[in-house]
Scaffold this active site. Structure first.
Site, short mmCIF file in Angstrom:
data_model
loop_
_atom_site.label_atom_id
_atom_site.label_comp_id
_atom_site.label_asym_id
_atom_site.label_seq_id
_atom_site.Cartn_x
_atom_site.Cartn_y
_atom_site.Cartn_z
N SER A 16 0.83 -1.19 0.00
CA SER A 16 0.00 0.00 0.00
C SER A 16 0.88 1.26 0.00
O SER A 16 2.08 1.19 0.25
CB SER A 16 -1.04 -0.10 1.12
OG SER A 16 -0.81 0.77 2.14
N SER A 251 10.06 2.89 7.45
CA SER A 251 9.67 1.85 6.50
C SER A 251 8.63 0.95 7.11
O SER A 251 8.41 0.94 8.32
CB SER A 251 10.89 1.05 6.06
OG SER A 251 11.03 -0.09 6.87
N LYS A 252 8.01 0.17 6.21
CA LYS A 252 6.96 -0.74 6.66
C LYS A 252 7.50 -1.73 7.69
O LYS A 252 6.76 -2.28 8.47
CB LYS A 252 6.38 -1.47 5.46
CG LYS A 252 5.65 -0.50 4.54
CD LYS A 252 5.07 -1.15 3.31
CE LYS A 252 4.60 -0.05 2.37
NZ LYS A 252 4.09 -0.52 1.10
N ARG A 253 8.83 -1.94 7.66
CA ARG A 253 9.43 -2.87 8.62
C ARG A 253 9.28 -2.38 10.05
O ARG A 253 9.36 -3.16 10.98
CB ARG A 253 10.91 -3.06 8.32
CG ARG A 253 11.09 -4.04 7.24
CD ARG A 253 12.54 -4.44 7.06
NE ARG A 253 12.70 -4.72 5.66
CZ ARG A 253 13.47 -4.03 4.85
NH1 ARG A 253 14.19 -3.04 5.32
NH2 ARG A 253 13.53 -4.33 3.58
#
Ligand code: GLU
Length: 541
Positions: A16, A251-253
């Site tokens: 996304s 980040s998505k992490r």
């Protein structure tokens, strides 16, 4: 005279939309707008393993919601479409054939195992693998073909330094030794990002490429392709990275990291040790998947989200969808992202896209990383809650209620608008507003002790009974009538207004704090308001 510039936002639909992408899309759109140019949206879906149609439509929907609309792109056709790279494969093949014919590209046959071995050897010698053309006999190629191998196509890169004059960073040189013959077409027949991006930016007449600094080194590769094709490259500018508050790239992490920390904290607090059976039970996920997640071999956002829900911890806001679920306004998200990397000369911070278009200046974009600050983001959203027109705010709220399946979705539009008018200055997001307004959905199960002592002694009870009777008799309960009725009761009893209003507040909300009485009454609705007064009177006996 300003030259009209064509710019583009080119997301890869592998997940996304990240808020960093909002900034890139916005800056591109602002530049196009300022110069009378065009802003394009192109979906870079050539990574077949990682791209999904669902992600692509999610990105398109998020951009629209943010008001970052495009002049050319999906649903806005133009002569240079289509705007999905997966629909442009023939064109890449055509360009590739010309590169092969002119000797600027060649087929290479190593398979994954051989490349891994080459990489290892290079690393053992203290360097990364820089692939250069190797001589292979025609017989060998035939043998590989017979084996069913499929070649990749690589650029025959000229072995020389490449300098790129970045519109934000200035000249950046990469030495020949750092470059190599990178892949243009993968063995599956799909172009690499590097190749497709060059063909498309050229074919779509892009004048200026803006993207994150993580792409800076890619630009040098792209310049080599432009040179091989004899095409003029667009200018390029690289935007500062966005860090999270802990100082690493946002980040998505980060979601997985926070979820892991929560699991560890819970395990430590309850002597579970390394056994994950409890977590499997809590989440319904297999132990093996959880073990991989905890060992960082898998950073799954879905896993992190589920764990966070079950352990009741908040995950960091990273993707536009996260902000949207929390009830941030699109105007605020665009505004806050604009200021991550750019500051206005006069220090103004709350700016619409129109206002940004007046003051935005690429030359003033920061060179160093920006830090995302959630407190600031919430402040910004709070500013937009009061800045937007009641109508615009109500539309966003209605959409948020539907998105989150909030009980306020079942209210009438008028009642929701009234709620917003009374609560928008008290909450910085819709999620906070919904928490603050929970008392309208669920009657208080107890009343604040101190408030009962202070406001509901003998005099307070009498006032509450009197006002109950007067309100019960009303035929019209328009807010003006309700407030006149409360005032009349106070006058009749010879009490200050507060002596009637505070007992009412306690009855309505359980605490002596609420918007004006007639507003609170209207928000509750006559029946609920009267029943809450009755409950308190019954409790007081
Ligand atoms: N598809 C690339 C990405 O999403 C685009 C980079 C570029 O703008 O060239 O990172």
């Amino acid at each position: 005279m300003t030259v009209p510039l064509r710019t583009r936002f080119a997301p890869s639909p592998t997940g996304s939309l990240h808020v960093g992408g909002v900034r890139t899309a916005l800056y591109c759109r602002l530049v196009a707008r300022q110069t009378g140019g065009r802003f394009l949206l192109r979906i870079e879906d050539t990574d077949r393993a990682r791209s999904t149609e669902e992600a692509a439509s999610g990105i398109v929907a998020d951009l629209r919601w943010l008001g970052l609309t495009w002049d050319e792109g999906p649903d806005a056709p133009s002569a240079c479409g289509p705007f999905f790279q997966s629909q442009r494969l023939e064109r890449y093949d055509e360009v590739l054939r010309s590169l092969l014919a002119s000797g600027h590209a060649y087929e290479a046959w190593e398979d994954a195992a051989e490349l891994a071995a080459m990489r290892q050897a290079a690393e053992a010698a203290g360097d990364a693998l820089r692939y250069r053309r190797r001589q292979v006999s025609a017989a060998q190629v035939e043998a590989w073909k017979a084996e069913g191998r499929r070649p990749v196509v690589r650029l025959a890169a000229p072995n020389k330094d490449v300098t790129h004059d970045d519109v934000i960073l200035g000249p950046v040189t990469v030495e020949a030794a750092q470059l190599d013959d990178f892949v243009l077409r993968k063995a599956d027949g799909f172009p690499t990002y590097h190749f497709a991006v060059v063909v498309d930016d050229h074919d779509m007449g892009i004048d200026l490429v803006l993207r994150g600094q993580e792409h800076l080194m890619n630009t040098h590769k792209h310049l080599q392709i432009y040179e091989a094709l004899g095409w003029t490259p667009p200018r390029a500018g690289h935007l500062p990275l966005i860090f999270n508050p802990t100082g690493t790239k946002m980040s998505k992490r980060d979601k997985a990291r926070v979820a892991r920390e929560a699991v560890r904290a819970k395990a430590a607090a309850s002597s579970h040790g390394k056994d994950l059976a409890w977590l499997a039970e809590l989440t319904g996920l297999p132990v093996a998947e959880l073990a991989a997640f905890m060992a960082k071999t898998n950073d799954g956002v879905a896993t992190a989200t589920l764990i966070a829900q079950r352990l009741n911890v908040a995950l960091p806001l990273i993707e536009v969808a996260d902000f949207r679920m929390q009830g941030f306004l699109p105007e605020a998200i665009v505004n806050m992202m604009a200021l991550l990397g750019f500051g206005t000369e006069d220090g103004r911070e709350v700016l619409s896209q129109e206002e940004l278009a007046e003051v935005f200046d690429l030359r003033r974009v920061n060179l160093t990383a920006a830090r995302f600050d959630e407190t600031k983001a919430r402040w910004m959203n709070g500013q937009w809650m009061v800045r937007l027109s009641p109508d615009a705010l109500a539309k966003h709220f209605e959409a948020w209620c539907a998105l989150t399946d909030s009980p306020f979705a079942r209210w009438t539009a008028d009642r929701r608008t009234r709620l917003l008018e009374n609560y928008k200055a008290r909450a910085s997001t819709f999620a906070e507003l919904a928490v603050a307004a929970r008392a309208y959905l669920v009657a208080p199960d107890s009343w604040d002790e101190a408030a009962l002592r202070k406001h509901l002694g003998i005099e307070g009870r009498q006032a509450l009974s009197a006002v109950r009777a007067a309100l019960g008799d009303l035929e019209d309960d328009a807010p003006a009538t309700v407030s006149a009725t409360v005032a009349a009761v106070a006058e009749r009893l010879g009490l200050g207004l507060g002596k009637v209003a505070q007992p009412l507040r306690v009855a309505f909300m359980g605490v002596p704090v609420s918007p004006p009485i007639e507003e609170t009454y209207a928000l509750l609705g006559r029946e609920e308001a009267l029943s809450r007064i009755d409950r308190l009177l019954a409790h007081l006996g």
